[in-house]
Write an enzyme that holds these catalytic residues in place. Structure first.
Site, short mmCIF file in Angstrom:
data_model
loop_
_atom_site.label_atom_id
_atom_site.label_comp_id
_atom_site.label_asym_id
_atom_site.label_seq_id
_atom_site.Cartn_x
_atom_site.Cartn_y
_atom_site.Cartn_z
N ASP A 135 0.84 -1.20 0.00
CA ASP A 135 0.00 0.00 0.00
C ASP A 135 0.88 1.26 0.00
O ASP A 135 1.85 1.33 0.75
CB ASP A 135 -0.87 -0.04 1.26
CG ASP A 135 -1.96 0.99 1.26
OD1 ASP A 135 -2.82 0.94 0.37
OD2 ASP A 135 -1.95 1.88 2.14
N GLU A 145 1.89 -0.53 -4.92
CA GLU A 145 0.93 0.50 -5.32
C GLU A 145 1.72 1.80 -5.44
O GLU A 145 1.99 2.48 -4.45
CB GLU A 145 -0.19 0.68 -4.28
CG GLU A 145 -1.24 1.65 -4.78
CD GLU A 145 -2.01 2.38 -3.69
OE1 GLU A 145 -3.08 2.93 -4.01
OE2 GLU A 145 -1.56 2.46 -2.54
C1 GLC Z 1 -4.17 2.98 -0.78
C2 GLC Z 1 -5.40 2.11 -0.71
C3 GLC Z 1 -6.55 2.99 -0.34
C4 GLC Z 1 -6.27 3.61 1.02
C5 GLC Z 1 -4.96 4.34 1.02
C6 GLC Z 1 -4.49 4.66 2.40
O1 GLC Z 1 -4.25 3.92 -1.78
O2 GLC Z 1 -5.60 1.45 -1.92
O3 GLC Z 1 -7.76 2.28 -0.32
O4 GLC Z 1 -7.30 4.48 1.34
O5 GLC Z 1 -3.93 3.57 0.45
O6 GLC Z 1 -4.11 3.48 3.05
#
Ligand code: GLC
Length: 501
Positions: free
Chosen positions: A190, A244
């Protein structure tokens, strides 16, 4: 060369709260996933990615983790998790779990201790805030009773860790070991580009996701992934990690997937491209030129579902375009990430009542931003009932489903050759059959500017994003098509797989 399992894998994202509820509390859980493993295997995916199921006060749907080594009772127990991994593996499905290293929950024992004045250096406390904004809107700083402020790039319930403290680094290596020892095949990381902030926390003019901005993509972050890679490589079975990574430029993305770092990174440029052959071609070319192992994704739990995105300017075209984009994506070299419900053609649910919405984006913006609940509505498994089979009979799901969800349910689409679900099953089966005979490269064929034609050995993929039919490239037979392609013509909003030789 031995091809690692993840290179061409189709990974299915399970947003755990909204996939299937076995316990009957209106919220999806691990037992619900276990019951649906045959469905996932039958769909033809290779792996599942589970969004966070760890103990959490749910300030951000579980992306606010209070304990990185357990399961929230809302979702089950560690024993349920272990059973899920074993059963998934028995179904030949790999399992990826989400790891959330940028921030914890404000209920994490470390943050509670920090509030008492112990170990504040594990987080980012300052006497004065800077001008950074939370990604969810509003200031990225919250003041604590003794007058200091702490940084949270997301909700106030998600304090950012201080990665310059070696204790944080050690803690996460240990968290990864904990789940690797329980048999997970990999991690989705994440906010992978967020961990380090520039020393001194300077004010910013804009908050864009540039490499080496004061907030995102600091060079220091790469040392973390080098250490994680060593750890993953020390386990048998090709464990992997996908980041991500939001960037403004694909070249920045490539930094995360250098040979000694992450295996993959989400390719959000593909998801952000509008319905346009020129835009698609640019992303494909840039991706294949810059990253060694490509990934493709159209939807996830943070964005408007692609069926709805693609029809923003042309109402009614969504389902056809969604199918055509999927078929194109599945023909590209690399791995594809699907988001639960796209195989049913679910639209974004735009008209959720304000009182039902739970996303901190909606709540923190005072309702001025719709937030992400519209892509998180619980899945419809059957045509009727209070939850369309999401929960046991009579139970209402945590977000209301719109009336047309019954017609989009798994039950309604099963066995109907014209349905989105059967189309996904056929496309995934056909892709699996082709994989052994197609190279990991593409060649472009000439086409009009509104269409794309490319080949991978015997496979030719064509997509028409224009408004006029286009003449198909030479071929021997048709493998799959998303719509009628008569007289060698490909209609608008249609894609096709052709075979030559
Ligand atoms: C990432 C997740 C999202 C979350 C954010 C903070 O972008 O995919 O859903 O709100 O991180 O953890």
């Amino acid at each position: 060369m031995v091809i690692p399992w993840w290179r061409d894998a189709v990974v299915y994202e399970i947003y755990v709260r909204s996939f299937a509820d076995a316990s009957g509390d209106g919220v999806g859980d691990l037992a619900g996933i276990r019951q649906r493993l045959p469905y996932l295997r039958g769909l033809g995916v290779d792996a599942i990615w589970l969004t966070p199921f760890y103990p959490s006060p749910m300030a951000d749907g579980g992306y606010d983790v209070a304990d990185y080594r357990d399961v929230d009772p809302l979702f089950g127990s560690l024993a349920d998790f272990e059973a899920l991994v074993a059963e998934a593996h028995a179904h030949e499905l790999k399992v990826l779990v989400d790891v959330v290293p940028n921030h914890s929950s404000a209920e994490h024992p470390w943050f509670r201790a920090a509030l008492r004045g112990e170990g504040r250096d594990r987080y980012i406390f300052r006497d004065e805030p800077n001008n950074w904004q939370s990604t969810f809107s509003g200031p990225a700083w919250t003041q604590v009773p003794d007058g200091q402020w702490y940084l949270h790039l997301f909700a106030p319930g998600q304090p950012d860790f201080n990665w310059r403290n070696p204790e944080v680094h050690e803690e996460f290596l240990d968290v990864l070991r904990f789940w690797l020892d329980r048999g997970v095949d990999g991690f989705r990381i994440d906010v992978a580009m967020g961990l380090y902030k520039e020393e001194g926390l300077p004010d910013v003019k804009d908050q864009s996701f540039k490499a080496a901005s004061p907030i995102w993509g600091r060079p220091e972050v790469h040392e973390v992934y080098r250490d994680w890679r060593k750890l993953l490589d020390s386990y048998p079975g090709k464990r992997m990690a996908v980041g991500e990574v939001w960037t403004d430029d694909l070249a920045d993305l490539a930094l995360y997937v250098r040979p000694d770092e992450l295996h993959q990174s989400f390719n959000f440029a593909w998801l952000q491209a509008p319905w346009s052959a020129t835009a698609f071609r640019k992303v494909i070319d840039d991706t294949l030129a810059t990253v060694p192992f490509a990934t493709w994704v159209l939807s996830n739990h943070d964005v408007v579902r692609h069926r709805t995105r693609y029809e923003a300017d042309d109402p009614g075209t969504g389902p056809a375009r969604a199918k055509a984009a999927l078929l194109t994506m599945l023909a590209l070299p690399g791995s594809a990430y699907l988001y639960q419900g796209e195989e049913l053609g679910l639209p974004e649910v735009r008209d959720l009542p304000p009182e039902a919405r739970q996303d901190p984006v909606f709540l923190q913006s005072g309702g001025t931003l719709p937030g992400r609940d519209g892509c998180r509505v619980p899945l419809p498994w059957s045509s009727g009932g209070a939850s369309h089979g999401f929960s046991p009979d009579g139970v209402r799901p945590w977000l209301p489903q719109p009336p047309d969800f019954g017609a989009l349910s798994v039950e309604a689409q099963n066995g109907d050759p014209g349905s989105m679900l059967e189309f996904y099953r056929r496309a995934l089966t056909c892709r699996r059959e082709l994989l052994g005979s197609i190279p990991y490269t593409i060649e472009w064929l000439d086409s009009s500017s509104d269409a794309l034609f490319f080949t991978r050995g015997p496979l030719t993929c064509a997509i028409n994003c224009g408004v006029e039919p286009v003449r198909l490239p030479p071929h021997d037979s048709v493998l799959m098509a998303t719509g009628p392609a008569a007289d060698d013509r490909l209609p608008p909003d249609t894609a096709i797989w052709l075979r030559t030789g």
